[in-house]
Design an enzyme around this catalytic site. Structure first.
Site, PDB file in Angstrom:
ATOM      1  N   LEU A   1       3.602  -6.020  -5.998  1.00 14.67           N
ATOM      2  CA  LEU A   1       3.224  -4.917  -5.524  1.00 14.67           C
ATOM      3  C   LEU A   1       1.694  -5.081  -4.635  1.00 14.67           C
ATOM      4  CD1 LEU A   1       4.471  -2.404  -8.129  1.00 14.67           C
ATOM      5  CD2 LEU A   1       5.575  -2.970  -5.937  1.00 14.67           C
ATOM      6  N   PRO A   2       1.570  -4.027  -3.715  1.00 16.60           N
ATOM      7  CA  PRO A   2       0.328  -4.274  -3.029  1.00 16.60           C
ATOM      8  C   PRO A   2      -0.763  -4.135  -3.732  1.00 16.60           C
ATOM      9  CG  PRO A   2       1.548  -2.706  -1.819  1.00 16.60           C
ATOM     10  CD  PRO A   2       2.285  -3.015  -3.428  1.00 16.60           C
TER      11      PRO A   2
ATOM     12  N   THR B   1      -1.742  -9.335  -6.687  1.00 15.53           N
ATOM     13  CA  THR B   1      -3.184  -9.609  -6.835  1.00 15.53           C
ATOM     14  C   THR B   1      -4.044  -8.234  -7.214  1.00 15.53           C
ATOM     15  OG1 THR B   1      -3.090 -11.230  -5.259  1.00 15.53           O
ATOM     16  CG2 THR B   1      -5.475 -10.563  -6.073  1.00 15.53           C
TER      17      THR B   1
ATOM     18  N   LYS C   1      -7.533 -16.271  -9.225  1.00 14.79           N
ATOM     19  CA  LYS C   1      -6.960 -15.891  -7.893  1.00 14.79           C
ATOM     20  C   LYS C   1      -7.928 -14.920  -6.807  1.00 14.79           C
ATOM     21  CE  LYS C   1      -4.142 -14.400  -4.645  1.00 14.79           C
ATOM     22  NZ  LYS C   1      -3.740 -15.375  -3.493  1.00 14.79           N
TER      23      LYS C   1
ATOM     24  N   LYS D   1      -8.903  -5.804   0.216  1.00 17.99           N
ATOM     25  CA  LYS D   1      -8.884  -5.388  -0.771  1.00 17.99           C
ATOM     26  C   LYS D   1      -9.137  -6.495  -2.102  1.00 17.99           C
ATOM     27  CE  LYS D   1      -5.120  -6.384  -2.855  1.00 17.99           C
ATOM     28  NZ  LYS D   1      -4.249  -6.851  -3.469  1.00 17.99           N
TER      29      LYS D   1
HETATM   30  P1  NAD Z   1       3.520  -5.987   1.316  1.00 14.82           P
HETATM   31  O1  NAD Z   1       2.961  -4.833   1.584  1.00 14.82           O
HETATM   32  O2  NAD Z   1       4.142  -6.909   2.268  1.00 14.82           O
HETATM   33  O3  NAD Z   1       4.594  -5.625   0.191  1.00 14.82           O
HETATM   34  C1  NAD Z   1       4.555  -4.732  -0.984  1.00 14.82           C
HETATM   35  C2  NAD Z   1       6.168  -4.167  -1.078  1.00 14.82           C
HETATM   36  O4  NAD Z   1       5.765  -3.267  -2.424  1.00 14.82           O
HETATM   37  C3  NAD Z   1       6.456  -3.306   0.072  1.00 14.82           C
HETATM   38  O5  NAD Z   1       7.758  -3.800   0.359  1.00 14.82           O
HETATM   39  C4  NAD Z   1       6.480  -1.858  -0.624  1.00 14.82           C
HETATM   40  O6  NAD Z   1       7.454  -1.018  -0.195  1.00 14.82           O
HETATM   41  C5  NAD Z   1       6.776  -2.061  -2.091  1.00 14.82           C
HETATM   42  N1  NAD Z   1       6.225  -0.986  -2.979  1.00 14.82           N
HETATM   43  C6  NAD Z   1       5.132  -0.466  -3.125  1.00 14.82           C
HETATM   44  N2  NAD Z   1       5.037   0.617  -4.151  1.00 14.82           N
HETATM   45  C7  NAD Z   1       6.310   0.368  -4.661  1.00 14.82           C
HETATM   46  C8  NAD Z   1       6.668   1.013  -5.883  1.00 14.82           C
HETATM   47  N3  NAD Z   1       6.533   1.678  -6.508  1.00 14.82           N
HETATM   48  N4  NAD Z   1       8.040   0.520  -6.134  1.00 14.82           N
HETATM   49  C9  NAD Z   1       8.864  -0.236  -5.628  1.00 14.82           C
HETATM   50  N5  NAD Z   1       8.369  -1.099  -4.567  1.00 14.82           N
HETATM   51  C10 NAD Z   1       7.021  -0.560  -4.029  1.00 14.82           C
HETATM   52  O7  NAD Z   1       2.611  -7.092   0.301  1.00 14.82           O
HETATM   53  P2  NAD Z   1       2.834  -8.668   0.271  1.00 14.82           P
HETATM   54  O8  NAD Z   1       2.135  -9.226   1.271  1.00 14.82           O
HETATM   55  O9  NAD Z   1       4.050  -8.805  -0.178  1.00 14.82           O
HETATM   56  O10 NAD Z   1       1.909  -8.889  -1.082  1.00 14.82           O
HETATM   57  C11 NAD Z   1       2.247  -8.324  -2.563  1.00 14.82           C
HETATM   58  C12 NAD Z   1       1.012  -8.679  -3.515  1.00 14.82           C
HETATM   59  O11 NAD Z   1       0.784 -10.261  -3.118  1.00 14.82           O
HETATM   60  C13 NAD Z   1      -0.331  -8.183  -2.892  1.00 14.82           C
HETATM   61  O12 NAD Z   1      -1.196  -7.808  -4.289  1.00 14.82           O
HETATM   62  C14 NAD Z   1      -0.953  -9.348  -2.212  1.00 14.82           C
HETATM   63  O13 NAD Z   1      -2.406  -9.120  -2.525  1.00 14.82           O
HETATM   64  C15 NAD Z   1      -0.548 -10.440  -2.903  1.00 14.82           C
HETATM   65  N6  NAD Z   1      -0.508 -11.850  -2.153  1.00 14.82           N
HETATM   66  C16 NAD Z   1       0.057 -11.675  -0.773  1.00 14.82           C
HETATM   67  C17 NAD Z   1       0.125 -12.832   0.071  1.00 14.82           C
HETATM   68  C18 NAD Z   1       0.592 -12.852   1.482  1.00 14.82           C
HETATM   69  O14 NAD Z   1       0.376 -13.884   2.219  1.00 14.82           O
HETATM   70  N7  NAD Z   1       0.925 -11.870   1.880  1.00 14.82           N
HETATM   71  C19 NAD Z   1      -0.392 -14.056  -0.462  1.00 14.82           C
HETATM   72  C20 NAD Z   1      -0.690 -14.238  -2.115  1.00 14.82           C
HETATM   73  C21 NAD Z   1      -0.796 -12.954  -2.413  1.00 14.82           C
END
Ligand code: NAD
Length: 297
Positions: A64-65, A98, A173, A248
């Site tokens: 999740l975000p 994260t 991280k 963030k």
């Molecule tokens: P994103 O915003 O693309 O995806 C988040 C998903 O969570 C969305 O599909 C949203 O609809 C869903 N969501 C939110 N609240 C919800 C709930 N209560 N129930 C069900 N689904 C819910 O984010 P992302 O890029 O996939 O990143 C996710 C995490 O991983 C973050 O913490 C980010 O910092 C970390 N991260 C991202 C990357 C990257 O390259 N994108 C790399 C490493 C770590």
């Protein structure tokens, strides 16, 4: 073994897809119907709610975000109960988001009260690593939980580290992403300077990549459009790792530094740059920070 996967965004979707491909019985939930439809087509069972997805699951994975979403999911929100209340004892929780280490410790402590083991397992490697199944997992939590999680994590990643107790994965991280934010903004700055002094961005990129300025950004995540075909910059900065999420993470680094009275001058600079950039471009990939530097953009 039934696995529940909550959060099918830029990272969660390819991670979940790899678990299906590895033969796991995967039950998924996301607030986005579109995200769930894609996973359904990939072979996952689509659930009507997070509670339905986790019913009878041996392992629950969330992606999740931010911390508020993770706490809402497990502890409850607005009077609605969280998942901890309904999970069977012995269920292993793996949160790959994260978030702040203290948020991870708070959920872990609440999970322990329900007899549940919780691991923080943030990842590194970006969307490319998630798709390729080569993510790095940085795990905090018990040895027993880590041992149980390893075969599941190996379905999505290549390097699996045990950083220490709960929260340690998040600390590692956050340090990594502070460095990444500094590297991305520094690389964008150097590229813009060279181009504004007559250099070709692809030529300069290759020179720096093979020289002492070489880094992860130049190797696979070049911020200049057109230099790397597969980089987010070459598809209008769509998808990838959102500027909002980098802002963030740099905020989390700042909070961590305040708590430990650590000096993070470069991290603070990067945090301010990404916070400013997020005002206009929060939903673009973080490599779009280049826009702050280019005269022509
Ligand atoms: P994103 O915003 O693309 O995806 C988040 C998903 O969570 C969305 O599909 C949203 O609809 C869903 N969501 C939110 N609240 C919800 C709930 N209560 N129930 C069900 N689904 C819910 O984010 P992302 O890029 O996939 O990143 C996710 C995490 O991983 C973050 O913490 C980010 O910092 C970390 N991260 C991202 C990357 C990257 O390259 N994108 C790399 C490493 C770590």
């Amino acid at each position: 073994m039934k696995i529940a996967f909550i959060g099918l965004g830029n990272m969660g979707a390819p991670m979940a897809t790899n678990l299906v491909a590895a033969g796991h019985d995967l039950h998924v939930f996301d607030l986005s119907a579109e995200a769930m439809r894609a996973l359904g087509e990939a072979g996952a069972s689509v659930a009507a709610s997070a509670a339905a997805a986790v019913e009878g699951a041996a392992v629950v994975i969330s992606m999740l975000p931010a911390g508020a979403h993770v706490k809402g999911l497990y502890l409850g929100r607005d009077g609605a109960p969280g998942l901890l209340a309904s999970l069977a004892a012995e269920t292993l929780i793996i949160d790959a988001s994260t978030i702040a280490p203290e948020d991870a410790r708070e959920v872990a402590a609440a999970a322990a009260e329900h007899g549940l083991d919780y691991l923080d397992a943030p990842v590194s490697g970006g969307v490319g690593g998630a798709k390729a199944g080569t993510l790095t997992f940085i795990v905090g939590g018990s040895e027993a939980g880590f041992t149980k999680a390893r075969p599941v994590l190996e379905g999505m990643g290549k390097n699996i580290f045990h950083a220490g107790a709960v929260g340690a994965g998040q600390v590692a991280k956050i340090c990594n992403n502070m460095l990444l934010g500094i590297l991305m903004s520094g690389t964008a700055e150097a590229l813009a300077l060279g181009v504004e002094n007559g250099l070709d961005p692809a030529v300069l990129s290759e020179i720096m990549r093979q020289s002492s300025g070489g880094n992860w950004v130049l190797n696979g995540y070049n911020p200049w459009p057109g230099v790397m075909e597969n980089a987010a910059a070459s598809r209008g900065y769509q998808g990838g790792f959102l500027t909002n999420l980098m802002a963030k993470d740099l905020g989390l680094a700042w909070e961590l530094a305040l708590g430990s009275r650590s000096a993070v001058p470069m991290g603070s600079q990067a945090r301010n740059l990404f916070a400013l950039h997020a005002k206009a471009h929060g939903e673009l990939d973080f490599s779009s920070i280049l826009k702050l530097y280019r005269h022509d953009d």
